[in-house]
Design an enzyme around this catalytic site. Structure first.
Site, PDB file in Angstrom:
ATOM      1  N   GLY A 113      49.412  54.741  53.142  1.00 33.08           N
ATOM      2  CA  GLY A 113      48.086  54.485  52.602  1.00 33.08           C
ATOM      3  C   GLY A 113      48.157  53.798  51.262  1.00 33.08           C
ATOM      4  CG  ASP A 114      45.465  55.233  48.344  1.00 39.38           C
ATOM      5  OD1 ASP A 114      46.121  56.203  48.776  1.00 39.38           O
ATOM      6  OD2 ASP A 114      44.305  55.339  47.918  1.00 39.38           O
ATOM      7  CD  GLU A 115      51.100  59.921  47.672  1.00 37.71           C
ATOM      8  OE1 GLU A 115      50.000  60.455  47.439  1.00 37.71           O
ATOM      9  OE2 GLU A 115      52.058  60.511  48.206  1.00 37.71           O
TER      10      GLU A 115
END
Length: 310
Positions: free
Chosen positions: A245-247
């Site tokens: 994801g956005d990690e």
């Protein structure tokens, strides 16, 4: 699994401890690492004192710190008769009446740690005659250590190259599978040599908003800008991955708390330059718990920071 590096510092250390324990007795023999303010037990032989590998005490409290500074002899059959040892804080915490210690050094003379022993009873004065042998063994261990650390750098780079196929197709950073493998391999090095390391967890604050308002192409561009910023601030030996994801995750190799703060500042600047807002958590590896725990702690700190923005 990490490659086994010849010559093997760990096996050589164990053999030296076994030999000296048989020859000279003493309740506890140790190979140690000095890391900042920490005195880390890497290997031990003997049942005395309940000490095991991974134990950490304050370097300044130890007999070895006095020995390294030249305030006290390397072999002390009656350590209570030596003022510097009698005053050392560790002697107030556990009974120590005899001590042996010699430095382990890098090739350039920098201190790595010590080869040392302690006992709760006074020992015969004759052990002073063994100092030359103990120093010879310490010199041998230092040479093996230095050779192995040089090889370790090459192995680390080789591990990174082997995992180049395990990349996130959008950002070209390593993926979660590669991260897991390199985290385990770096933990083995930290355990073996007493290295420190810092784990960063970086989570973008605006990806969903960008996706919803500007479309997924803009969201993908945001992820690529974040990856570029991360890649810009790390060294070749560090690990950077998109965890999902956005990690993102970052393992800063042999990086202590002071180095971590400098890296955090550079990372913030690089993200700001690319107009990327992110929550960042970081944790320095503790010898008693390891890199996985540091990762978990960094993740918690990242989410705590993110909650303050909600």
């Amino acid at each position: 699994m990490p490659q086994v590096l010849p010559p093997d510092f760990e096996r050589a250390g164990q053999a030296v401890l076994e030999f000296l324990h048989r020859r000279l007795g003493f309740s506890l023999w140790m190979v140690t690492r000095v890391q900042g303010e920490d005195f880390i037990i890497l290997q031990s032989k003997g049942e005395g004192y309940g000490v095991s590998p991974g134990t950490v005490i304050r370097w300044a409290d130890s007999f070895c710190s006095e020995m390294v500074k030249g305030n006290a002899p390397r072999v002390a059959p009656d350590s209570e008769a030596v003022p510097a040892y009698a005053a050392a804080p560790v002697g107030k915490q556990v009974p120590i009446k005899a001590y042996i210690g010699v430095p382990l050094t890098h090739a350039d003379g920098r201190l790595f740690g010590t080869l040392c022993a302690i006992d709760p009873a006074r020992q015969p004065d004759a052990i002073v005659a063994e100092q030359g042998l103990i120093e010879l063994l310490a010199s041998m261990l230092s040479a093996i250590l230095d050779a192995e650390l040089k090889l370790s750098e090459e192995v680390r780079r080789s591990e990174h190259l082997e995992l180049e196929a395990l990349v996130d197709p959008l950002t070209s950073l390593l993926n979660r599978r590669a991260w897991d493998r390199l985290l385990a391999q770096e933990e083995e090095r930290c355990r073996r040599y007493g290295h420190t390391a810092t784990v960063f967890v970086i989570d973008l604050d605006q990806l969903k908003e960008v996706n919803d308002t500007a479309g997924h192409a803009a969201g993908d561009a945001l992820l690529v800008r974040a990856a570029t910023a991360l890649r810009e601030v790390v060294r070749d030996i560090d690990v950077v991955a998109r965890l999902g994801g956005d990690e993102f995750g970052l393992i800063a190799v042999e990086c202590d708390s002071a180095g971590a703060e400098l890296l955090l500042s550079r990372l913030r600047d690089a993200l700001d330059e690319r107009q990327v807002r992110a929550s960042v958590g970081l944790a320095v590896r503790e010898a008693s718990s390891g890199l996985v725990r540091a990762w978990e702690q960094a993740d918690r700190l990242m989410y705590a920071q993110k909650r303050t923005q909600w």
